[in-house]
Design a protein around this motif. Structure first.
Motif, PDB file in Angstrom:
ATOM      1  N   ALA A   1       0.868  -1.311   0.013  1.00 26.91           N
ATOM      2  CA  ALA A   1      -0.043  -0.152  -0.052  1.00 26.91           C
ATOM      3  C   ALA A   1       0.866   1.430   0.018  1.00 26.91           C
ATOM      4  CB  ALA A   1      -0.831   0.048   1.088  1.00 26.91           C
ATOM      5  N   CYS A   2       2.082   1.319   0.711  1.00 30.42           N
ATOM      6  CA  CYS A   2       2.891   2.394   0.735  1.00 30.42           C
ATOM      7  C   CYS A   2       3.368   2.561  -0.563  1.00 30.42           C
ATOM      8  CB  CYS A   2       3.925   2.199   1.628  1.00 30.42           C
ATOM      9  SG  CYS A   2       5.189   3.330   1.954  1.00 30.42           S
ATOM     10  N   LEU A   3       4.108   1.438  -1.317  1.00 36.55           N
ATOM     11  CA  LEU A   3       4.580   1.791  -2.537  1.00 36.55           C
ATOM     12  C   LEU A   3       3.751   2.198  -3.641  1.00 36.55           C
ATOM     13  CD1 LEU A   3       6.734  -1.546  -2.585  1.00 36.55           C
ATOM     14  CD2 LEU A   3       7.357   0.891  -2.351  1.00 36.55           C
ATOM     15  N   ASP A   4       2.499   1.940  -3.415  1.00 35.23           N
ATOM     16  CA  ASP A   4       1.183   2.095  -4.403  1.00 35.23           C
ATOM     17  C   ASP A   4       0.776   3.546  -4.309  1.00 35.23           C
ATOM     18  OD1 ASP A   4       1.282  -0.336  -5.526  1.00 35.23           O
ATOM     19  OD2 ASP A   4      -0.404  -0.843  -4.451  1.00 35.23           O
ATOM     20  N   MET A   5       1.307   4.349  -3.245  1.00 36.12           N
ATOM     21  CA  MET A   5       0.895   5.807  -3.146  1.00 36.12           C
ATOM     22  C   MET A   5       1.626   6.585  -4.202  1.00 36.12           C
ATOM     23  SD  MET A   5      -1.133   6.623  -0.505  1.00 36.12           S
ATOM     24  CE  MET A   5      -1.813   5.667   0.939  1.00 36.12           C
ATOM     25  N   PRO A   6       0.819   7.737  -4.485  1.00 32.19           N
ATOM     26  CA  PRO A   6       1.466   8.918  -5.453  1.00 32.19           C
ATOM     27  C   PRO A   6       2.688   9.437  -4.993  1.00 32.19           C
ATOM     28  CG  PRO A   6      -0.498   9.575  -4.609  1.00 32.19           C
ATOM     29  CD  PRO A   6      -0.462   8.289  -4.069  1.00 32.19           C
ATOM     30  N   ASP A   7       3.537   9.798  -5.761  1.00 30.86           N
ATOM     31  CA  ASP A   7       4.819  10.552  -5.420  1.00 30.86           C
ATOM     32  C   ASP A   7       4.691  12.107  -6.009  1.00 30.86           C
ATOM     33  OD1 ASP A   7       5.825  10.786  -8.175  1.00 30.86           O
ATOM     34  OD2 ASP A   7       6.356   8.660  -8.196  1.00 30.86           O
ATOM     35  N   GLY A   8       5.860  12.820  -5.556  1.00 30.06           N
ATOM     36  CA  GLY A   8       5.718  14.139  -5.741  1.00 30.06           C
ATOM     37  C   GLY A   8       6.736  14.616  -6.945  1.00 30.06           C
ATOM     38  N   VAL A   9       7.242  13.561  -7.585  1.00 32.86           N
ATOM     39  CA  VAL A   9       8.088  14.007  -8.780  1.00 32.86           C
ATOM     40  C   VAL A   9       7.461  14.994  -9.711  1.00 32.86           C
ATOM     41  CG1 VAL A   9       9.558  13.335 -10.597  1.00 32.86           C
ATOM     42  CG2 VAL A   9       9.482  12.046  -8.388  1.00 32.86           C
TER      43      VAL A   9
END
Length: 526
Positions: free
Chosen positions: A351-359
Protein backbone atom coordinates in the motif's frame (compact mmCIF):
# COMPACT_ATOMS: atom_id res chain seq x y z
CA UNK A 1 37.80 39.41 19.11
CA UNK A 2 40.17 38.02 16.44
CA UNK A 3 38.34 36.40 13.50
CA UNK A 4 41.29 35.22 11.45
CA UNK A 5 43.03 31.93 12.18
CA UNK A 6 46.75 32.57 12.48
CA UNK A 7 49.45 30.06 13.24
CA UNK A 8 52.82 30.57 14.93
CA UNK A 9 55.72 30.89 12.53
CA UNK A 10 58.00 27.90 13.07
CA UNK A 11 60.84 26.37 11.11
CA UNK A 12 60.25 22.92 9.59
CA UNK A 13 61.73 20.29 11.87
CA UNK A 14 63.40 17.04 10.85
CA UNK A 15 60.25 15.08 11.72
CA UNK A 16 58.02 17.05 9.34
CA UNK A 17 58.13 15.10 6.07
CA UNK A 18 55.80 14.47 3.17
CA UNK A 19 55.64 10.73 3.84
CA UNK A 20 52.82 9.38 6.03
CA UNK A 21 53.66 9.20 9.72
CA UNK A 22 54.31 5.86 11.43
CA UNK A 23 51.09 6.28 13.42
CA UNK A 24 49.17 6.80 10.17
CA UNK A 25 50.75 3.71 8.61
CA UNK A 26 49.85 1.69 11.70
CA UNK A 27 46.26 2.91 11.54
CA UNK A 28 46.03 2.07 7.84
CA UNK A 29 47.36 -1.41 8.52
CA UNK A 30 44.71 -1.94 11.20
CA UNK A 31 41.99 -0.84 8.80
CA UNK A 32 43.22 -3.28 6.15
CA UNK A 33 43.03 -6.11 8.68
CA UNK A 34 39.48 -5.08 9.56
CA UNK A 35 38.51 -5.14 5.88
CA UNK A 36 40.15 -8.49 5.27
CA UNK A 37 43.13 -9.59 3.26
CA UNK A 38 41.28 -9.12 -0.02
CA UNK A 39 41.28 -5.35 0.46
CA UNK A 40 45.01 -5.05 1.17
CA UNK A 41 46.91 -3.54 -1.71
CA UNK A 42 43.85 -3.30 -3.92
CA UNK A 43 42.02 -0.18 -2.77
CA UNK A 44 43.43 3.25 -1.94
CA UNK A 45 42.52 4.30 1.59
CA UNK A 46 41.55 7.88 2.44
CA UNK A 47 44.46 9.90 3.77
CA UNK A 48 47.00 7.23 2.89
CA UNK A 49 49.43 9.70 1.33
CA UNK A 50 49.44 12.08 4.29
CA UNK A 51 48.73 15.80 4.09
CA UNK A 52 49.63 16.44 0.50
CA UNK A 53 47.79 19.77 0.70
CA UNK A 54 50.56 21.30 2.81
CA UNK A 55 54.03 22.61 2.06
CA UNK A 56 56.87 21.73 4.45
CA UNK A 57 56.50 25.16 6.03
CA UNK A 58 52.74 24.75 6.48
CA UNK A 59 53.22 21.27 7.88
CA UNK A 60 55.53 22.57 10.57
CA UNK A 61 53.13 25.38 11.48
CA UNK A 62 50.20 22.96 11.71
CA UNK A 63 52.18 20.54 13.88
CA UNK A 64 53.12 23.34 16.25
CA UNK A 65 49.68 24.86 16.62
CA UNK A 66 47.82 21.54 17.07
CA UNK A 67 50.29 20.14 19.63
CA UNK A 68 48.43 19.55 22.93
CA UNK A 69 49.02 22.36 25.39
CA UNK A 70 50.84 21.91 28.69
CA UNK A 71 50.26 25.48 29.88
CA UNK A 72 46.93 25.91 31.66
CA UNK A 73 47.70 29.30 33.17
CA UNK A 74 46.06 31.16 30.29
CA UNK A 75 43.89 30.53 27.26
CA UNK A 76 45.63 29.45 24.08
CA UNK A 77 45.82 31.86 21.14
CA UNK A 78 42.52 31.93 19.21
CA UNK A 79 40.99 29.35 21.55
CA UNK A 80 37.77 31.34 21.84
CA UNK A 81 37.28 31.11 18.06
CA UNK A 82 36.21 27.46 17.97
CA UNK A 83 35.42 27.56 14.25
CA UNK A 84 38.38 29.69 13.16
CA UNK A 85 37.43 32.60 10.93
CA UNK A 86 34.01 31.00 10.42
CA UNK A 87 33.14 31.39 14.13
CA UNK A 88 29.96 33.31 14.92
CA UNK A 89 30.35 36.19 17.32
CA UNK A 90 26.66 37.08 17.11
CA UNK A 91 24.33 37.27 20.11
CA UNK A 92 23.83 34.10 22.13
CA UNK A 93 20.13 33.89 21.22
CA UNK A 94 19.65 31.30 18.45
CA UNK A 95 23.37 30.60 18.79
CA UNK A 96 23.39 27.67 16.37
CA UNK A 97 21.50 29.36 13.53
CA UNK A 98 24.02 31.96 12.35
CA UNK A 99 26.04 31.64 9.16
CA UNK A 100 29.81 31.39 9.06
CA UNK A 101 31.20 34.88 9.46
CA UNK A 102 33.69 34.52 6.60
CA UNK A 103 31.07 33.87 3.89
CA UNK A 104 30.90 36.22 0.95
CA UNK A 105 27.77 38.30 0.36
CA UNK A 106 26.74 35.95 -2.45
CA UNK A 107 27.23 32.92 -0.22
CA UNK A 108 25.05 34.51 2.45
CA UNK A 109 22.25 34.53 -0.12
CA UNK A 110 22.75 30.81 -0.74
CA UNK A 111 22.74 30.18 3.02
CA UNK A 112 19.43 32.00 3.44
CA UNK A 113 17.83 30.13 0.56
CA UNK A 114 19.02 26.88 2.09
CA UNK A 115 17.57 27.95 5.44
CA UNK A 116 14.19 28.55 3.81
CA UNK A 117 14.25 25.05 2.34
CA UNK A 118 15.41 23.61 5.67
CA UNK A 119 12.28 25.10 7.25
CA UNK A 120 10.02 24.13 4.35
CA UNK A 121 6.95 22.07 5.32
CA UNK A 122 6.35 19.24 2.85
CA UNK A 123 2.85 17.95 2.03
CA UNK A 124 1.50 14.70 0.67
CA UNK A 125 0.88 14.08 -3.03
CA UNK A 126 -0.99 15.11 -5.02
CA UNK A 127 -1.41 18.71 -3.94
CA UNK A 128 -1.84 22.15 -5.45
CA UNK A 129 1.58 23.20 -4.09
CA UNK A 130 3.49 21.05 -6.53
CA UNK A 131 6.94 22.16 -5.49
CA UNK A 132 6.18 21.09 -1.91
CA UNK A 133 4.53 17.71 -2.32
CA UNK A 134 6.10 14.28 -2.01
CA UNK A 135 5.95 13.86 1.76
CA UNK A 136 6.35 10.24 2.86
CA UNK A 137 4.34 8.16 2.30
CA UNK A 138 5.90 7.12 5.64
CA UNK A 139 7.79 9.76 7.58
CA UNK A 140 9.02 11.02 10.94
CA UNK A 141 8.76 14.77 10.33
CA UNK A 142 7.45 17.21 7.70
CA UNK A 143 10.44 19.55 7.74
CA UNK A 144 14.14 19.39 8.55
CA UNK A 145 13.60 22.08 11.18
CA UNK A 146 11.13 19.85 13.02
CA UNK A 147 13.94 17.41 13.77
CA UNK A 148 16.66 20.00 14.37
CA UNK A 149 14.86 22.67 16.37
CA UNK A 150 16.85 25.90 16.18
CA UNK A 151 19.56 23.78 14.51
CA UNK A 152 20.22 22.25 17.90
CA UNK A 153 20.05 18.96 19.73
CA UNK A 154 16.98 16.73 19.82
CA UNK A 155 15.42 15.20 22.92
CA UNK A 156 14.12 11.76 23.90
CA UNK A 157 10.36 11.13 23.82
CA UNK A 158 8.53 13.13 26.45
CA UNK A 159 5.04 12.39 27.83
CA UNK A 160 2.44 13.95 25.53
CA UNK A 161 5.07 15.07 23.02
CA UNK A 162 5.89 13.82 19.52
CA UNK A 163 9.03 11.82 18.78
CA UNK A 164 10.29 13.78 15.79
CA UNK A 165 13.71 14.50 17.30
CA UNK A 166 14.53 10.87 18.18
CA UNK A 167 14.31 8.02 15.68
CA UNK A 168 14.57 4.26 15.91
CA UNK A 169 17.06 2.78 13.47
CA UNK A 170 16.31 -0.82 12.50
CA UNK A 171 18.87 -3.41 11.36
CA UNK A 172 19.32 -7.15 11.25
CA UNK A 173 22.49 -9.24 10.91
CA UNK A 174 23.42 -10.94 7.61
CA UNK A 175 21.37 -14.05 6.92
CA UNK A 176 23.71 -15.91 4.56
CA UNK A 177 27.22 -15.93 3.10
CA UNK A 178 26.30 -13.56 0.27
CA UNK A 179 25.04 -10.97 2.74
CA UNK A 180 28.10 -11.46 4.94
CA UNK A 181 30.32 -10.80 1.93
CA UNK A 182 28.45 -7.55 1.17
CA UNK A 183 28.90 -6.45 4.77
CA UNK A 184 32.60 -7.35 4.88
CA UNK A 185 33.36 -5.43 1.69
CA UNK A 186 31.32 -2.44 2.92
CA UNK A 187 28.92 -2.72 0.01
CA UNK A 188 26.26 -2.13 2.66
CA UNK A 189 26.43 -0.80 6.23
CA UNK A 190 23.86 -3.31 7.51
CA UNK A 191 20.56 -4.88 6.49
CA UNK A 192 17.14 -3.32 7.10
CA UNK A 193 14.19 -5.12 8.63
CA UNK A 194 12.46 -6.93 5.74
CA UNK A 195 9.09 -5.37 6.59
CA UNK A 196 9.80 -2.02 8.25
CA UNK A 197 13.02 -1.02 6.49
CA UNK A 198 15.93 0.81 8.07
CA UNK A 199 13.98 3.24 10.24
CA UNK A 200 10.65 3.17 12.06
CA UNK A 201 8.37 5.89 10.69
CA UNK A 202 5.67 6.85 13.16
CA UNK A 203 3.67 9.08 10.77
CA UNK A 204 2.02 8.42 7.41
CA UNK A 205 0.13 10.33 4.75
CA UNK A 206 -3.70 10.12 4.68
CA UNK A 207 -4.92 6.69 3.65
CA UNK A 208 -1.90 4.83 5.03
CA UNK A 209 -1.17 3.55 8.53
CA UNK A 210 1.99 4.66 10.33
CA UNK A 211 4.44 1.82 10.94
CA UNK A 212 4.23 1.94 14.73
CA UNK A 213 4.94 3.99 17.81
CA UNK A 214 8.19 4.39 19.67
CA UNK A 215 7.88 3.65 23.38
CA UNK A 216 10.35 4.17 26.19
CA UNK A 217 10.36 3.32 29.87
CA UNK A 218 13.01 4.38 32.34
CA UNK A 219 14.68 2.76 35.32
CA UNK A 220 17.11 4.45 37.69
CA UNK A 221 20.32 3.23 39.28
CA UNK A 222 22.49 5.09 41.80
CA UNK A 223 26.16 5.96 41.34
CA UNK A 224 28.20 7.21 44.28
CA UNK A 225 30.85 9.87 43.72
CA UNK A 226 33.79 10.84 45.89
CA UNK A 227 32.59 12.93 48.79
CA UNK A 228 29.37 10.99 49.19
CA UNK A 229 27.25 12.58 46.46
CA UNK A 230 24.87 10.13 44.79
CA UNK A 231 23.79 10.54 41.16
CA UNK A 232 20.76 8.68 39.83
CA UNK A 233 21.41 7.50 36.30
CA UNK A 234 18.35 6.64 34.24
CA UNK A 235 18.46 3.69 31.87
CA UNK A 236 16.13 3.73 28.84
CA UNK A 237 14.16 0.70 27.68
CA UNK A 238 13.00 1.41 24.12
CA UNK A 239 10.38 -0.68 22.35
CA UNK A 240 7.86 -0.44 19.51
CA UNK A 241 4.09 -0.65 19.84
CA UNK A 242 1.13 -0.71 17.43
CA UNK A 243 3.04 -2.30 14.56
CA UNK A 244 0.84 -1.85 11.48
CA UNK A 245 2.43 -4.38 9.11
CA UNK A 246 2.92 -7.40 11.35
CA UNK A 247 5.91 -8.37 13.46
CA UNK A 248 9.50 -7.35 12.81
CA UNK A 249 12.10 -9.94 11.96
CA UNK A 250 13.15 -11.82 15.09
CA UNK A 251 16.78 -10.73 14.62
CA UNK A 252 16.07 -7.02 14.06
CA UNK A 253 17.60 -4.65 16.58
CA UNK A 254 16.26 -1.18 17.38
CA UNK A 255 18.58 1.72 18.12
CA UNK A 256 17.32 5.12 19.28
CA UNK A 257 19.15 8.06 17.71
CA UNK A 258 18.63 11.59 19.01
CA UNK A 259 19.24 14.32 16.44
CA UNK A 260 22.62 16.04 16.98
CA UNK A 261 23.37 19.77 16.69
CA UNK A 262 24.04 21.09 13.19
CA UNK A 263 26.98 23.44 13.81
CA UNK A 264 30.42 23.19 12.23
CA UNK A 265 29.61 20.41 9.77
CA UNK A 266 31.44 21.93 6.83
CA UNK A 267 34.55 22.41 8.96
CA UNK A 268 34.41 18.76 10.05
CA UNK A 269 34.30 17.67 6.42
CA UNK A 270 37.30 19.94 5.71
CA UNK A 271 39.53 18.10 8.23
CA UNK A 272 42.06 16.14 6.19
CA UNK A 273 41.52 12.38 6.28
CA UNK A 274 45.19 11.85 7.14
CA UNK A 275 44.84 13.81 10.39
CA UNK A 276 41.94 11.66 11.56
CA UNK A 277 43.51 8.40 10.37
CA UNK A 278 46.73 9.27 12.22
CA UNK A 279 44.77 9.26 15.50
CA UNK A 280 43.44 5.74 14.93
CA UNK A 281 44.94 2.94 16.98
CA UNK A 282 42.62 -0.03 16.38
CA UNK A 283 44.93 -2.53 18.12
CA UNK A 284 45.92 -0.16 20.98
CA UNK A 285 49.54 -0.35 19.92
CA UNK A 286 50.53 2.35 22.42
CA UNK A 287 48.87 0.49 25.31
CA UNK A 288 46.93 3.46 26.64
CA UNK A 289 43.60 1.60 26.70
CA UNK A 290 42.14 3.68 23.87
CA UNK A 291 41.84 2.08 20.44
CA UNK A 292 39.99 4.41 18.12
CA UNK A 293 39.00 2.96 14.77
CA UNK A 294 38.44 4.80 11.50
CA UNK A 295 34.95 4.36 10.06
CA UNK A 296 35.53 3.57 6.41
CA UNK A 297 32.44 3.71 4.21
CA UNK A 298 31.93 2.99 0.54
CA UNK A 299 30.55 5.74 -1.65
CA UNK A 300 27.44 4.30 -3.35
CA UNK A 301 28.05 6.31 -6.51
CA UNK A 302 31.77 5.74 -7.07
CA UNK A 303 32.45 2.59 -5.05
CA UNK A 304 35.50 4.25 -3.49
CA UNK A 305 36.37 3.93 0.18
CA UNK A 306 35.90 7.17 2.10
CA UNK A 307 36.29 8.21 5.71
CA UNK A 308 33.00 8.34 7.57
CA UNK A 309 32.67 11.20 10.01
CA UNK A 310 28.93 12.09 10.25
CA UNK A 311 26.21 10.32 12.19
CA UNK A 312 26.31 8.57 15.56
CA UNK A 313 28.32 5.72 14.04
CA UNK A 314 30.19 7.84 11.47
CA UNK A 315 28.25 6.15 8.68
CA UNK A 316 28.42 9.06 6.22
CA UNK A 317 31.47 10.70 4.69
CA UNK A 318 29.94 14.01 3.57
CA UNK A 319 27.36 16.56 4.64
CA UNK A 320 25.66 16.09 1.28
CA UNK A 321 25.22 12.35 1.83
CA UNK A 322 24.01 12.91 5.40
CA UNK A 323 21.50 15.49 4.14
CA UNK A 324 20.27 13.24 1.33
CA UNK A 325 19.64 10.33 3.69
CA UNK A 326 17.80 12.55 6.14
CA UNK A 327 15.53 13.78 3.34
CA UNK A 328 14.81 10.19 2.29
CA UNK A 329 14.47 8.44 5.66
CA UNK A 330 13.07 11.16 7.92
CA UNK A 331 10.73 12.99 5.52
CA UNK A 332 10.35 10.53 2.65
CA UNK A 333 11.62 13.01 0.05
CA UNK A 334 13.58 11.62 -2.89
CA UNK A 335 16.68 13.45 -4.10
CA UNK A 336 19.61 12.89 -6.47
CA UNK A 337 21.52 10.71 -3.96
CA UNK A 338 18.45 8.82 -2.71
CA UNK A 339 16.08 8.71 -5.69
CA UNK A 340 13.43 6.27 -4.37
CA UNK A 341 10.22 8.32 -4.26
CA UNK A 342 8.57 6.03 -1.70
CA UNK A 343 11.36 6.61 0.81
CA UNK A 344 11.85 3.74 3.26
CA UNK A 345 8.83 1.70 2.07
CA UNK A 346 9.62 -2.00 1.59
CA UNK A 347 8.22 -4.61 -0.79
CA UNK A 348 6.19 -5.96 2.13
CA UNK A 349 4.35 -2.60 2.32
CA UNK A 350 2.46 -2.74 -0.97
CA UNK A 351 0.00 0.00 0.00
CA UNK A 352 2.92 2.33 0.69
CA UNK A 353 4.56 1.63 -2.66
CA UNK A 354 1.27 2.30 -4.47
CA UNK A 355 0.93 5.83 -3.06
CA UNK A 356 1.46 8.75 -5.49
CA UNK A 357 4.79 10.53 -5.41
CA UNK A 358 5.67 14.21 -5.75
CA UNK A 359 8.09 14.08 -8.68
CA UNK A 360 7.50 17.00 -11.06
CA UNK A 361 9.26 16.23 -14.33
CA UNK A 362 9.44 19.91 -15.25
CA UNK A 363 11.55 20.45 -12.09
CA UNK A 364 13.62 17.27 -12.10
CA UNK A 365 13.60 13.51 -11.62
CA UNK A 366 13.19 13.57 -7.84
CA UNK A 367 11.05 15.36 -5.26
CA UNK A 368 13.99 17.47 -4.05
CA UNK A 369 16.11 17.87 -7.19
CA UNK A 370 19.12 20.07 -7.39
CA UNK A 371 19.39 22.89 -6.48
CA UNK A 372 17.22 21.92 -3.45
CA UNK A 373 19.70 19.35 -2.14
CA UNK A 374 22.65 21.63 -2.95
CA UNK A 375 21.17 24.59 -1.09
CA UNK A 376 20.19 22.61 2.02
CA UNK A 377 23.65 21.02 2.04
CA UNK A 378 25.30 24.45 1.79
CA UNK A 379 23.14 25.67 4.67
CA UNK A 380 24.15 22.69 6.80
CA UNK A 381 27.83 23.12 5.93
CA UNK A 382 27.87 26.75 7.02
CA UNK A 383 25.97 26.85 10.30
CA UNK A 384 28.60 28.58 12.39
CA UNK A 385 30.16 27.37 15.60
CA UNK A 386 29.54 30.05 18.26
CA UNK A 387 32.45 31.74 19.99
CA UNK A 388 33.35 30.40 23.40
CA UNK A 389 32.71 32.23 26.63
CA UNK A 390 35.04 32.80 29.61
CA UNK A 391 38.03 31.01 28.10
CA UNK A 392 40.44 32.90 30.38
CA UNK A 393 38.43 32.54 33.60
CA UNK A 394 40.33 30.85 36.42
CA UNK A 395 37.80 28.05 36.93
CA UNK A 396 37.55 27.39 33.19
CA UNK A 397 41.32 26.97 32.95
CA UNK A 398 41.39 24.76 36.03
CA UNK A 399 38.67 22.61 34.49
CA UNK A 400 40.54 22.44 31.19
CA UNK A 401 43.61 21.11 33.00
CA UNK A 402 41.49 18.42 34.67
CA UNK A 403 39.88 17.57 31.30
CA UNK A 404 43.36 16.79 30.00
CA UNK A 405 44.58 15.04 33.16
CA UNK A 406 41.60 12.70 33.45
CA UNK A 407 42.25 11.45 29.91
CA UNK A 408 39.27 12.98 28.10
CA UNK A 409 41.50 14.21 25.27
CA UNK A 410 42.37 10.61 24.35
CA UNK A 411 39.14 10.68 22.31
CA UNK A 412 38.06 14.33 22.42
CA UNK A 413 40.98 15.70 20.40
CA UNK A 414 40.94 19.47 20.99
CA UNK A 415 42.00 20.96 17.65
CA UNK A 416 42.76 20.50 13.97
CA UNK A 417 43.79 22.69 11.07
CA UNK A 418 41.54 22.11 8.07
CA UNK A 419 42.88 21.35 4.64
CA UNK A 420 44.41 24.02 2.41
CA UNK A 421 42.52 22.67 -0.59
CA UNK A 422 39.06 22.59 0.98
CA UNK A 423 36.27 22.89 -1.58
CA UNK A 424 34.97 26.09 0.04
CA UNK A 425 37.45 28.82 0.97
CA UNK A 426 35.40 29.58 4.08
CA UNK A 427 36.54 26.23 5.50
CA UNK A 428 40.11 26.31 4.15
CA UNK A 429 43.15 26.27 6.49
CA UNK A 430 41.24 27.12 9.65
CA UNK A 431 42.36 26.35 13.20
CA UNK A 432 39.28 24.71 14.72
CA UNK A 433 38.49 23.25 18.14
CA UNK A 434 35.84 20.50 17.80
CA UNK A 435 37.06 18.30 20.70
CA UNK A 436 36.60 15.05 18.77
CA UNK A 437 38.80 12.55 16.97
CA UNK A 438 35.82 11.46 14.78
CA UNK A 439 36.81 7.83 15.34
CA UNK A 440 34.80 4.86 16.56
CA UNK A 441 35.31 3.78 20.16
CA UNK A 442 33.99 0.92 22.26
CA UNK A 443 31.90 2.69 24.90
CA UNK A 444 31.02 -0.41 26.90
CA UNK A 445 27.98 -2.63 27.36
CA UNK A 446 25.83 -0.01 29.09
CA UNK A 447 25.76 2.22 26.01
CA UNK A 448 25.65 -0.64 23.51
CA UNK A 449 22.78 -0.87 21.04
CA UNK A 450 23.83 -4.22 19.57
CA UNK A 451 23.58 -2.81 16.06
CA UNK A 452 26.37 -3.01 13.50
CA UNK A 453 26.74 -0.08 11.11
CA UNK A 454 29.57 -0.66 8.66
CA UNK A 455 32.78 -1.15 10.64
CA UNK A 456 31.09 0.01 13.86
CA UNK A 457 29.96 -2.87 16.02
CA UNK A 458 27.16 -2.83 18.57
CA UNK A 459 29.29 -1.20 21.29
CA UNK A 460 31.10 1.38 19.15
CA UNK A 461 30.16 5.02 18.67
CA UNK A 462 31.77 7.99 16.98
CA UNK A 463 33.25 10.53 19.37
CA UNK A 464 30.78 13.44 19.19
CA UNK A 465 32.30 16.93 18.90
CA UNK A 466 31.88 19.01 22.04
CA UNK A 467 31.92 22.51 20.55
CA UNK A 468 28.73 24.38 21.46
CA UNK A 469 27.79 21.87 24.17
CA UNK A 470 27.66 24.59 26.82
CA UNK A 471 24.85 26.34 24.92
CA UNK A 472 22.55 23.31 24.77
CA UNK A 473 20.17 24.68 27.38
CA UNK A 474 20.10 28.11 25.71
CA UNK A 475 19.37 26.74 22.24
CA UNK A 476 17.34 23.60 22.88
CA UNK A 477 15.78 24.28 26.27
CA UNK A 478 17.13 21.07 27.81
CA UNK A 479 20.35 19.24 28.64
CA UNK A 480 19.74 15.73 27.32
CA UNK A 481 22.87 14.04 26.00
CA UNK A 482 24.16 10.78 24.44
CA UNK A 483 22.68 8.96 21.46
CA UNK A 484 19.42 8.08 23.19
CA UNK A 485 19.03 11.11 25.43
CA UNK A 486 19.41 9.13 28.66
CA UNK A 487 21.78 11.64 30.27
CA UNK A 488 19.98 14.64 31.78
CA UNK A 489 23.14 16.67 32.27
CA UNK A 490 26.87 16.53 31.59
CA UNK A 491 27.67 14.71 34.81
CA UNK A 492 25.35 11.87 33.88
CA UNK A 493 26.76 11.79 30.35
CA UNK A 494 30.29 11.31 31.70
CA UNK A 495 29.21 8.65 34.21
CA UNK A 496 27.65 6.56 31.41
CA UNK A 497 31.05 6.29 29.69
CA UNK A 498 32.45 2.76 29.71
CA UNK A 499 34.69 0.56 27.62
CA UNK A 500 37.67 2.56 26.38
CA UNK A 501 36.44 5.58 28.35
CA UNK A 502 35.99 3.72 31.65
CA UNK A 503 39.29 4.89 33.13
CA UNK A 504 38.57 8.55 32.34
CA UNK A 505 35.05 8.18 33.73
CA UNK A 506 36.41 6.66 36.95
CA UNK A 507 38.94 9.47 37.36
CA UNK A 508 36.10 11.99 37.03
CA UNK A 509 34.02 10.15 39.64
CA UNK A 510 37.02 10.15 41.99
CA UNK A 511 37.60 13.91 41.77
CA UNK A 512 36.75 16.19 44.65
CA UNK A 513 33.41 17.93 44.16
CA UNK A 514 35.08 21.29 43.49
CA UNK A 515 37.26 19.74 40.79
CA UNK A 516 34.29 18.06 39.15
CA UNK A 517 32.54 21.42 39.09
CA UNK A 518 35.59 23.03 37.50
CA UNK A 519 35.70 20.40 34.75
CA UNK A 520 32.00 20.95 34.07
CA UNK A 521 32.61 24.71 33.94
CA UNK A 522 35.18 24.10 31.22
CA UNK A 523 32.71 21.99 29.23
CA UNK A 524 30.04 24.66 29.62
CA UNK A 525 32.45 27.21 28.14
CA UNK A 526 32.69 25.25 24.89
Amino acid sequence: MQRRAAFPRTRPGPDMKRAPSSSLLSALGGVLLLLGAGAAGTEPLPGGEGRTDLSDRDRARVAAVTRPTTDFSKAEPYEAMSGGAATSTAAVNDSFSHFSENLTFQQEEGFKLGNALFRKVWVSSPSSTQASDGLGPLFNARACQNCHLKDGRGHPPQPGDDTSTTFLRLARPPANDAERQRLETLAVANFPDPVYGGQLQDFAVPGLAAEGRMQVDWSEEPVRLKGGETVLLRRPHYSVGALAFGPMDATTTISPRMTPPMIGLGLVEAIHEADIMALADPDDADGDGTSGKAALVRDPATGRLELGRFGWKAQNASVRRQTAEAFANDIGISNPLAPASQGDCTTAQRACLDMPDGVQKRLGDTEAPDPVLDLVTFYAENLAVPARRSTSARETLAGKKLFYETGCTACHTPKFVTRRDARDKAQSFQLIWPYSDFLLHDMGEDLADGQQVGLADGQEWRTPPLWGIGLTKTVSGHTFFLHDGRARNLTEAILWHGGEAQAARDRFADLEAADRDALLTFLESL
